[in-house]
Design a protein around this motif. Structure first.
Motif, mmCIF file in Angstrom:
data_model
loop_
_atom_site.group_PDB
_atom_site.id
_atom_site.type_symbol
_atom_site.label_atom_id
_atom_site.label_comp_id
_atom_site.label_asym_id
_atom_site.label_seq_id
_atom_site.Cartn_x
_atom_site.Cartn_y
_atom_site.Cartn_z
ATOM 1 N N ALA A 1 0.243 -1.323 -0.271
ATOM 2 C CA ALA A 1 -0.261 0.269 0.361
ATOM 3 C C ALA A 1 0.688 1.143 -0.386
ATOM 4 O O ALA A 1 1.879 1.388 -0.047
ATOM 5 C CB ALA A 1 -0.667 0.424 1.491
ATOM 6 N N GLY A 2 0.402 2.006 -0.791
ATOM 7 C CA GLY A 2 1.145 3.480 -0.668
ATOM 8 C C GLY A 2 0.642 4.577 0.163
ATOM 9 O O GLY A 2 1.424 5.476 0.627
ATOM 10 N N SER A 3 -0.255 4.820 0.745
ATOM 11 C CA SER A 3 -1.402 5.140 2.032
ATOM 12 C C SER A 3 -2.290 4.702 2.531
ATOM 13 O O SER A 3 -2.651 3.723 1.899
ATOM 14 C CB SER A 3 -1.328 6.504 0.846
ATOM 15 O OG SER A 3 -2.419 6.834 -0.287
ATOM 16 N N ILE A 4 -2.500 5.436 3.440
ATOM 17 C CA ILE A 4 -3.804 4.742 4.757
ATOM 18 C C ILE A 4 -4.184 5.886 4.562
ATOM 19 O O ILE A 4 -3.803 7.243 4.733
ATOM 20 C CB ILE A 4 -2.623 4.399 5.725
ATOM 21 C CG1 ILE A 4 -2.074 3.156 5.508
ATOM 22 C CG2 ILE A 4 -3.749 4.443 6.783
ATOM 23 C CD1 ILE A 4 -1.897 2.842 6.598
ATOM 24 N N LEU A 5 -5.743 5.968 4.453
ATOM 25 C CA LEU A 5 -7.077 6.789 5.140
ATOM 26 C C LEU A 5 -6.926 6.138 6.375
ATOM 27 O O LEU A 5 -7.490 5.184 6.474
ATOM 28 C CB LEU A 5 -7.981 7.242 4.250
ATOM 29 C CG LEU A 5 -8.412 7.377 4.261
ATOM 30 C CD1 LEU A 5 -8.568 9.299 4.285
ATOM 31 C CD2 LEU A 5 -10.324 7.674 3.531
ATOM 32 N N PHE A 6 -7.159 6.596 7.677
ATOM 33 C CA PHE A 6 -7.373 6.547 8.515
ATOM 34 C C PHE A 6 -8.299 7.583 9.281
ATOM 35 O O PHE A 6 -8.810 9.050 9.736
ATOM 36 C CB PHE A 6 -6.280 6.876 9.660
ATOM 37 C CG PHE A 6 -6.763 6.575 11.186
ATOM 38 C CD1 PHE A 6 -7.016 5.312 11.331
ATOM 39 C CD2 PHE A 6 -6.518 7.445 11.726
ATOM 40 C CE1 PHE A 6 -7.986 5.263 12.495
ATOM 41 C CE2 PHE A 6 -7.240 7.609 13.492
ATOM 42 C CZ PHE A 6 -7.494 6.126 13.945
ATOM 43 N N THR A 7 -9.061 7.224 9.647
ATOM 44 C CA THR A 7 -10.622 8.030 9.907
ATOM 45 C C THR A 7 -11.501 7.381 10.676
ATOM 46 O O THR A 7 -11.394 5.894 11.056
ATOM 47 C CB THR A 7 -12.529 7.530 9.115
ATOM 48 O OG1 THR A 7 -11.557 8.119 8.049
ATOM 49 C CG2 THR A 7 -13.625 7.891 9.598
#
Length: 249
Positions: A166-172
């Motif tokens: 994965a190149g990035s993470i979206l954390f909600t």
């Protein structure tokens, strides 16, 4: 270090909406033309747009793809980056979006249920195009439009998905999402410290101070929805305050 404020365009039944904690029927905002909304954010200075197909996320029906395509057609030539999530449950779903010009696809349920899909997509399209959404409620990652809870923590999954490409993470942080009661920066900061890939924060932003607080966690960007749509602050104000913070550094 740069830090970007990214406006959200959440689409349900062909309209741009803002839900409270992702609950269907809880719309606090409903605007008929998502394409016009996206166009307006770009005119106000957005460099990236965050598009979520809520029908896909909640019902598994990706009926808003034509709307997403129109936004890509209008905004991509202007140099705008576009990230899309919601109902991307297969390799082909993700591939179709990348092929129409989406910069990053955001996978959640599919990634949790079949982590190797992240490796397959990263190998095929490159890590920078693959984002994993880790939506945390009560310390555990939620899936299927936040309607079910997994047994994993965001940190466990973040470390695993980074290894898979994965190149990035979206954390909600669902505990604060849509409530307009401010952010809890601790979970975001803990995740940022646990991985080396960029983390995009989301959930609970209510004020310009919240943006500054999230920037200090080391997150690369923040997605903002309800606060912008309800006029807590404007996108130009957000961009300016972050620019001032960067100048101070």
């Amino acid at each position: 270090m740069t830090f970007e404020v990214i406006p959200a365009v959440d689409i349900r039944n062909g309209k741009c909406v803002q839900l409270v904690q992702g609950i269907p029927g809880s719309e606090m905002i409903s605007i008929d033309d998502p394409v016009a909304v996206a166009r307006d954010w770009v005119s106000q200075g957005a460099k990236t747009l965050h598009l979520i197909d809520l029908d896909g996320a909640i019902d598994g029906k990706r009926n808003n793809t034509p709307t997403i395509e129109k936004i890509v057609e209008e905004c991509k030539p202007l140099g705008i980056e576009i990230q899309v999530g919601g109902g991307i449950r297969s390799f082909d779903n993700a591939a179709d979006l990348l092929k129409i010009g989406v910069n990053r696809v955001i996978l959640s349920t599919a990634a949790i249920n079949n982590p190797l899909i992240i490796k397959e997509l990263a190998d095929a399209f490159g890590s920078r195009h693959i984002n994993v959404a880790l939506d945390s409620k009560n310390g555990k990652v939620s899936i299927e439009g936040w309607q079910k809870q997994s047994e994993f923590t965001a940190i466990e999954m973040g470390i695993r998905f980074e290894k898979l490409g994965a190149g990035s993470i979206l954390f909600t942080n669902i505990d604060t999402e849509g409530l307009l009661q401010g952010v809890n920066t601790i979970p975001t900061e803990e995740l940022v410290k646990s991985v080396s890939i960029p983390v995009i924060a989301s959930g609970g932003v209510t004020s310009l101070d919240d943006l500054i607080a999230l920037k200090k966690t080391g997150a690369k960007a923040v997605v903002v929805g309800s606060a912008l749509y309800t006029g807590k602050f404007t996108l130009p104000e957000a961009i300016n305050i972050i620019s001032e913070e960067l100048y101070k550094e």
